[in-house]
Enzyme design. Sequence first.
Site, PDB file in Angstrom:
ATOM      1  N   SER A 186     102.279  38.794  50.262  1.00  0.00           N
ATOM      2  CA  SER A 186     101.985  38.416  51.641  1.00  0.00           C
ATOM      3  C   SER A 186     102.415  36.984  51.909  1.00  0.00           C
ATOM      4  O   SER A 186     102.750  36.231  50.987  1.00  0.00           O
ATOM      5  CB  SER A 186     100.481  38.535  51.892  1.00  0.00           C
ATOM      6  OG  SER A 186      99.822  37.500  51.181  1.00  0.00           O
ATOM      7  N   LYS A 187     102.365  36.631  53.177  1.00  0.00           N
ATOM      8  CA  LYS A 187     102.722  35.277  53.596  1.00  0.00           C
ATOM      9  C   LYS A 187     101.817  34.258  52.880  1.00  0.00           C
ATOM     10  O   LYS A 187     102.252  33.196  52.459  1.00  0.00           O
ATOM     11  CB  LYS A 187     102.516  35.196  55.115  1.00  0.00           C
ATOM     12  CG  LYS A 187     102.989  33.917  55.709  1.00  0.00           C
ATOM     13  CD  LYS A 187     103.042  34.005  57.219  1.00  0.00           C
ATOM     14  CE  LYS A 187     103.219  32.605  57.781  1.00  0.00           C
ATOM     15  NZ  LYS A 187     102.228  32.242  58.772  1.00  0.00           N
ATOM     16  N   ARG A 188     100.572  34.658  52.746  1.00  0.00           N
ATOM     17  CA  ARG A 188      99.572  33.824  52.080  1.00  0.00           C
ATOM     18  C   ARG A 188      99.989  33.499  50.629  1.00  0.00           C
ATOM     19  O   ARG A 188      99.816  32.383  50.166  1.00  0.00           O
ATOM     20  CB  ARG A 188      98.273  34.633  52.142  1.00  0.00           C
ATOM     21  CG  ARG A 188      97.041  34.026  51.622  1.00  0.00           C
ATOM     22  CD  ARG A 188      96.313  33.144  52.634  1.00  0.00           C
ATOM     23  NE  ARG A 188      95.326  32.371  51.883  1.00  0.00           N
ATOM     24  CZ  ARG A 188      95.592  31.263  51.226  1.00  0.00           C
ATOM     25  NH1 ARG A 188      96.791  30.732  51.264  1.00  0.00           N
ATOM     26  NH2 ARG A 188      94.658  30.646  50.532  1.00  0.00           N
TER      27      ARG A 188
ATOM     28  N   GLY B 222     102.957  33.206  49.497  1.00  0.00           N
ATOM     29  CA  GLY B 222     104.011  32.201  49.561  1.00  0.00           C
ATOM     30  C   GLY B 222     103.414  30.814  49.773  1.00  0.00           C
ATOM     31  O   GLY B 222     103.819  29.847  49.134  1.00  0.00           O
ATOM     32  N   GLU B 223     102.434  30.749  50.667  1.00  0.00           N
ATOM     33  CA  GLU B 223     101.812  29.450  50.945  1.00  0.00           C
ATOM     34  C   GLU B 223     101.104  28.919  49.701  1.00  0.00           C
ATOM     35  O   GLU B 223     101.203  27.749  49.365  1.00  0.00           O
ATOM     36  CB  GLU B 223     100.810  29.577  52.103  1.00  0.00           C
ATOM     37  CG  GLU B 223     101.503  29.693  53.449  1.00  0.00           C
ATOM     38  CD  GLU B 223     100.629  30.332  54.530  1.00  0.00           C
ATOM     39  OE1 GLU B 223     101.131  30.505  55.644  1.00  0.00           O
ATOM     40  OE2 GLU B 223      99.453  30.672  54.242  1.00  0.00           O
TER      41      GLU B 223
END
Length: 502
Positions: A262-264, A266-267
Amino acid sequence: MPTKVRVRFAPSPTGPLHIGGVRTALFNYLFAKKHNGDFVLRIEDTDQNRYVKGAEDYIIEALNWCGIPFDEGPGKEGGFGPYRQSERKDLYKKYALQLIDQGNAYYAFDTPDTLDGHRKHHEAKGKTFIYNWHNRLKLTNSLSLSAEEVQTRLESGEPYVIRFKTPQDQLLELQDSIRGTIKIDTNVLDDKILFKSDGMPTYHLANIVDDHLMEISHVIRGEEWLPSLALHQLLYDSFGWKAPEFAHLPLIMKPVGKGKLSKRDGEKGGFPIFPLTWNESEGYREAGYFPEAVVNFLALLGWNPGTEQEIFDLASLINSFSLDRVNKSGARFDPEKTRWYNHHYLQQKSNESLASDFMPILSGHIEPDQIPDKAYVTSVVGLIKERADFTKDLWELGNFFFQAPTSYNEKAAKKQWKEGTSHLMTQVAQLISDTNDWSSSSLESNIKTWITDRELSFGKIMGPLRMLLVGDLKGPHLFDIIALLGKKESINRIESGIKALD
Ligand code: GLU
């Protein structure tokens, strides 16, 4: 393969493309090119509420940046357009009506509030509300109401949807090129909405109609669409159309733990999740990845060549790609590996082209009048690129080629700088000054001979000399550094370093 291969990438413009979406596009592209087929881009924008401005341009730019452009799509007419579903709006209704006429679909008048009530009522009992064969006659639709009643409601403009009438008691045998045969009991399926009260088709209807009209031969898409396969097959059967072949790609999984990337993630992990920057989220392109690296690592997320080979350019991917080497199970995303690929492709670039990319980065670090010419930058790149993963790393690895040290690594200086070092360094400066055959190898042989003649240890000279020239104990071969800095600059640095360190 009997018919012409035509595949499509069919994103909904609801935001930027996730790296998983790029992988789907890539597999479609590879499959198309392998079989001399067409790669179509279709924009599935029937859900007006989720439409995001700029998303379509972003998708197109991302495909182009990866070097996997579409053959047909918005702005590239290929005889099957338009390629945006919103521009095809008027053609879907007749197919929904055809299904009603055939008895495969029905009008439903249940209001969102009523349905919500049913859902809540079920939830309270720990159940899930499904609109299908077991309750459709108790709900408000053209199967439960009289023909006159339906007619009156339609004529009075009452909002309705058109639902698919899922057949009862059938065991479907669905085919997927990656997963084989999948058996589904139709009794567990719900009567999905095909057409909405806003006059727009839903994803399911528009997707099937368009795949048919656009003569799509193979549908290659993410595993998240597998639950829709039964309905899609039923729709093809109801229309009497030959279904395309289906291949559902495995999910891309988190680097650690369970679940979908998920995008999370990556962060948290400090790696991009989008191909290009979108709002605050830095993309692969902006983070300094080469498109070749992105394509290479994405190809191996879920596909394997059956050998140990890891490096594939686009042409060799096209050559080697096949759906039967796509895995069923999820592919774990490995951020370290993506860097490894970038490192590899960076080494493949010519020093000259890296220098061109590095020049603007350099301008951000030093004064305009200090920027050396391209030939010098090219030579620097040649000396340091071996340790770089990204073009921007070149600054960290080689900043001392562009500015004399203003400080010296304290810990290293303490170890290197001893009683008598400055005297030795002054002699080395003289030796360098006397060297006329200005090349790395003659500098090396002169200085080494000088050291041996005096029965000194190499460490006693090389470490301090490097400190003076670089400010630290890092950097490439010392004599390459001196040769490139030039006589005047090297001597200046030695002299001012001696003053500073003494
Ligand atoms: N519009 C769907 C998506 O956003 C397409 C799925 C499919 O390929 O059928 O991914």
